[in-house]
Design a protein around this motif. Structure first.
Motif, PDB file in Angstrom:
ATOM      1  N   TYR A 100      48.773   3.038  -4.976  1.00  0.00           N
ATOM      2  CA  TYR A 100      49.775   3.875  -4.309  1.00  0.00           C
ATOM      3  C   TYR A 100      50.676   4.624  -5.288  1.00  0.00           C
ATOM      4  O   TYR A 100      51.205   5.687  -4.968  1.00  0.00           O
ATOM      5  N   LEU A 101      50.899   4.059  -6.458  1.00  0.00           N
ATOM      6  CA  LEU A 101      51.864   4.616  -7.392  1.00  0.00           C
ATOM      7  C   LEU A 101      51.215   4.868  -8.745  1.00  0.00           C
ATOM      8  O   LEU A 101      50.128   4.373  -9.025  1.00  0.00           O
ATOM      9  N   TYR A 102      51.905   5.601  -9.583  1.00  0.00           N
ATOM     10  CA  TYR A 102      51.414   5.804 -10.941  1.00  0.00           C
ATOM     11  C   TYR A 102      52.569   5.726 -11.948  1.00  0.00           C
ATOM     12  O   TYR A 102      52.689   4.770 -12.680  1.00  0.00           O
ATOM     13  N   LYS A 103      53.435   6.706 -11.947  1.00  0.00           N
ATOM     14  CA  LYS A 103      54.504   6.748 -12.947  1.00  0.00           C
ATOM     15  C   LYS A 103      55.445   5.549 -12.857  1.00  0.00           C
ATOM     16  O   LYS A 103      56.007   5.132 -13.864  1.00  0.00           O
ATOM     17  N   GLU A 104      55.611   5.021 -11.669  1.00  0.00           N
ATOM     18  CA  GLU A 104      56.491   3.867 -11.500  1.00  0.00           C
ATOM     19  C   GLU A 104      56.006   2.654 -12.305  1.00  0.00           C
ATOM     20  O   GLU A 104      56.805   1.806 -12.711  1.00  0.00           O
ATOM     21  N   TRP A 105      54.707   2.563 -12.524  1.00  0.00           N
ATOM     22  CA  TRP A 105      54.114   1.442 -13.276  1.00  0.00           C
ATOM     23  C   TRP A 105      54.081   1.693 -14.786  1.00  0.00           C
ATOM     24  O   TRP A 105      53.970   0.742 -15.564  1.00  0.00           O
ATOM     25  N   ASN A 106      54.139   2.949 -15.199  1.00  0.00           N
ATOM     26  CA  ASN A 106      53.880   3.321 -16.595  1.00  0.00           C
ATOM     27  C   ASN A 106      54.770   2.604 -17.602  1.00  0.00           C
ATOM     28  O   ASN A 106      55.987   2.509 -17.415  1.00  0.00           O
ATOM     29  N   TYR A 107      54.135   2.160 -18.691  1.00  0.00           N
ATOM     30  CA  TYR A 107      54.800   1.580 -19.853  1.00  0.00           C
ATOM     31  C   TYR A 107      55.636   0.343 -19.533  1.00  0.00           C
ATOM     32  O   TYR A 107      56.702   0.134 -20.104  1.00  0.00           O
ATOM     33  N   LYS A 108      55.107  -0.458 -18.633  1.00  0.00           N
ATOM     34  CA  LYS A 108      55.763  -1.714 -18.289  1.00  0.00           C
ATOM     35  C   LYS A 108      54.759  -2.850 -18.476  1.00  0.00           C
ATOM     36  O   LYS A 108      53.584  -2.703 -18.160  1.00  0.00           O
ATOM     37  N   PRO A 109      55.219  -3.984 -18.983  1.00  0.00           N
ATOM     38  CA  PRO A 109      54.327  -5.125 -19.144  1.00  0.00           C
ATOM     39  C   PRO A 109      54.189  -5.890 -17.828  1.00  0.00           C
ATOM     40  O   PRO A 109      55.061  -5.814 -16.955  1.00  0.00           O
ATOM     41  N   CYS A 110      53.081  -6.597 -17.720  1.00  0.00           N
ATOM     42  CA  CYS A 110      52.894  -7.429 -16.529  1.00  0.00           C
ATOM     43  C   CYS A 110      52.168  -8.713 -16.900  1.00  0.00           C
ATOM     44  O   CYS A 110      51.431  -8.782 -17.877  1.00  0.00           O
ATOM     45  N   GLY A 111      52.417  -9.709 -16.100  1.00  0.00           N
ATOM     46  CA  GLY A 111      51.760 -11.003 -16.253  1.00  0.00           C
ATOM     47  C   GLY A 111      51.182 -11.426 -14.924  1.00  0.00           C
ATOM     48  O   GLY A 111      51.440 -10.803 -13.886  1.00  0.00           O
ATOM     49  N   PHE A 112      50.406 -12.502 -14.968  1.00  0.00           N
ATOM     50  CA  PHE A 112      49.736 -12.974 -13.770  1.00  0.00           C
ATOM     51  C   PHE A 112      49.916 -14.473 -13.590  1.00  0.00           C
ATOM     52  O   PHE A 112      49.747 -15.245 -14.537  1.00  0.00           O
ATOM     53  N   VAL A 113      50.258 -14.853 -12.358  1.00  0.00           N
ATOM     54  CA  VAL A 113      50.187 -16.231 -11.913  1.00  0.00           C
ATOM     55  C   VAL A 113      49.033 -16.235 -10.933  1.00  0.00           C
ATOM     56  O   VAL A 113      49.152 -15.719  -9.819  1.00  0.00           O
ATOM     57  N   SER A 114      47.893 -16.739 -11.376  1.00  0.00           N
ATOM     58  CA  SER A 114      46.716 -16.736 -10.516  1.00  0.00           C
ATOM     59  C   SER A 114      46.510 -18.127  -9.930  1.00  0.00           C
ATOM     60  O   SER A 114      46.869 -19.133 -10.541  1.00  0.00           O
ATOM     61  N   TYR A 115      45.941 -18.151  -8.735  1.00  0.00           N
ATOM     62  CA  TYR A 115      45.706 -19.436  -8.089  1.00  0.00           C
ATOM     63  C   TYR A 115      44.436 -19.384  -7.261  1.00  0.00           C
ATOM     64  O   TYR A 115      43.976 -18.324  -6.853  1.00  0.00           O
ATOM     65  N   GLY A 116      43.885 -20.553  -7.064  1.00  0.00           N
ATOM     66  CA  GLY A 116      42.657 -20.667  -6.286  1.00  0.00           C
ATOM     67  C   GLY A 116      42.103 -22.069  -6.387  1.00  0.00           C
ATOM     68  O   GLY A 116      42.857 -23.036  -6.541  1.00  0.00           O
ATOM     69  N   GLY A 117      40.795 -22.164  -6.343  1.00  0.00           N
ATOM     70  CA  GLY A 117      40.124 -23.457  -6.425  1.00  0.00           C
ATOM     71  C   GLY A 117      39.988 -23.902  -7.867  1.00  0.00           C
ATOM     72  O   GLY A 117      40.912 -23.769  -8.669  1.00  0.00           O
ATOM     73  N   ALA A 118      38.807 -24.380  -8.216  1.00  0.00           N
ATOM     74  CA  ALA A 118      38.571 -24.902  -9.566  1.00  0.00           C
ATOM     75  C   ALA A 118      38.773 -23.840 -10.636  1.00  0.00           C
ATOM     76  O   ALA A 118      39.197 -24.139 -11.744  1.00  0.00           O
ATOM     77  N   GLY A 119      38.503 -22.575 -10.317  1.00  0.00           N
ATOM     78  CA  GLY A 119      38.655 -21.486 -11.284  1.00  0.00           C
ATOM     79  C   GLY A 119      40.063 -20.950 -11.401  1.00  0.00           C
ATOM     80  O   GLY A 119      40.326 -20.069 -12.222  1.00  0.00           O
ATOM     81  N   ALA A 120      40.980 -21.433 -10.573  1.00  0.00           N
ATOM     82  CA  ALA A 120      42.401 -21.073 -10.629  1.00  0.00           C
ATOM     83  C   ALA A 120      42.673 -19.575 -10.509  1.00  0.00           C
ATOM     84  O   ALA A 120      43.686 -19.083 -10.979  1.00  0.00           O
ATOM     85  N   GLY A 121      41.764 -18.833  -9.886  1.00  0.00           N
ATOM     86  CA  GLY A 121      41.976 -17.398  -9.715  1.00  0.00           C
ATOM     87  C   GLY A 121      41.810 -16.581 -10.981  1.00  0.00           C
ATOM     88  O   GLY A 121      42.185 -15.410 -11.031  1.00  0.00           O
ATOM     89  N   LEU A 122      41.225 -17.183 -12.007  1.00  0.00           N
ATOM     90  CA  LEU A 122      41.109 -16.509 -13.296  1.00  0.00           C
ATOM     91  C   LEU A 122      40.276 -15.227 -13.237  1.00  0.00           C
ATOM     92  O   LEU A 122      40.624 -14.222 -13.855  1.00  0.00           O
ATOM     93  N   LYS A 123      39.190 -15.230 -12.473  1.00  0.00           N
ATOM     94  CA  LYS A 123      38.368 -14.018 -12.370  1.00  0.00           C
ATOM     95  C   LYS A 123      39.158 -12.877 -11.729  1.00  0.00           C
ATOM     96  O   LYS A 123      39.045 -11.723 -12.121  1.00  0.00           O
ATOM     97  N   SER A 124      39.945 -13.205 -10.747  1.00  0.00           N
ATOM     98  CA  SER A 124      40.799 -12.218 -10.093  1.00  0.00           C
ATOM     99  C   SER A 124      41.775 -11.598 -11.086  1.00  0.00           C
ATOM    100  O   SER A 124      41.924 -10.376 -11.165  1.00  0.00           O
ATOM    101  N   ALA A 125      42.445 -12.440 -11.851  1.00  0.00           N
ATOM    102  CA  ALA A 125      43.428 -11.949 -12.818  1.00  0.00           C
ATOM    103  C   ALA A 125      42.767 -11.101 -13.894  1.00  0.00           C
ATOM    104  O   ALA A 125      43.314 -10.064 -14.296  1.00  0.00           O
ATOM    105  N   GLN A 126      41.588 -11.502 -14.349  1.00  0.00           N
ATOM    106  CA  GLN A 126      40.897 -10.732 -15.386  1.00  0.00           C
ATOM    107  C   GLN A 126      40.528  -9.335 -14.874  1.00  0.00           C
ATOM    108  O   GLN A 126      40.670  -8.344 -15.579  1.00  0.00           O
TER     109      GLN A 126
END
Length: 188
Positions: A100-126
């Motif tokens: 939905y957006l573009y410039k609003e995201w630009n040049y900002k860092p982000c992190g992930f708290v992923s969750y799920g089953g045995a894989g802990a949502g890691l594929k999603s975050a990647q």
């Protein structure tokens, strides 16, 4: 001046467990002191599948839901996405919200708290890390991964973080702060 972080709950489906995990991380981030963190729930924005006639980089938004989303996202210096895994992929609500957006995201860092089953949502975050780079965000290597997340909710549906979660959260917040400060001149 304290940097502003948004902890964004990315799942919008009924029965989701993202809100208690998001609440835990948001509270933890505020306790650590590097950021002033605000909890943002994608479900509150009710974004339809991307429906703006103009490219997001133009910022010529025509719909109230987009204007509201843009206003919210513009306020942060960094983001943490609380993200489940659906079929080895981020939820469609996350993909759509980023698009939905573009410039609003630009040049900002982000992190992930992923969750799920045995894989802990890691594929999603990647996979999500690839998408966020296309809107000029910088994803952190450090992350919080929650395996079998439903087993860590108490009787009141509060997330019970383990030492591995708090340790990972601290490491990610330290890196987010460094990147948020370093990228700030590019955002101005």
């Amino acid at each position: 001046m304290t940097m502003k972080l948004q902890t964004i709950i990315c799942s919008t489906r009924p029965g989701r467990i993202g809100p208690p995990i998001g609440q835990w991380f948001n509270d933890y981030a505020n306790q650590q002191g590097q950021f002033e963190s605000t909890l943002v729930d994608l479900a509150d924005y009710n974004l339809p599948v991307f429906d703006e006639p103009n490219h997001p980089a133009m910022q010529k938004y025509e719909h109230e839901h987009t204007l509201k989303w843009s206003e919210t996202i513009s306020k942060a210096d960094a983001y943490v996405f609380v993200i489940p895994e659906y079929n080895f992929f981020p939820p469609p609500s996350f993909v759509n919200a980023i698009d939905y957006l573009y410039k609003e995201w630009n040049y900002k860092p982000c992190g992930f708290v992923s969750y799920g089953g045995a894989g802990a949502g890691l594929k999603s975050a990647q996979t999500a890390k690839q998408q966020v780079t296309t809107v000029r965000m910088m994803p952190m290597v450090e992350a919080v991964m929650v395996q079998m997340a439903w087993n860590l909710l108490d009787d009141n549906k509060h997330f019970q973080a383990q030492d591995v979660h708090t340790g990972s959260a601290s490491a990610m917040l330290e890196e987010l702060e460094k990147w948020a400060i370093a990228l700030k001149p590019m955002r101005q």
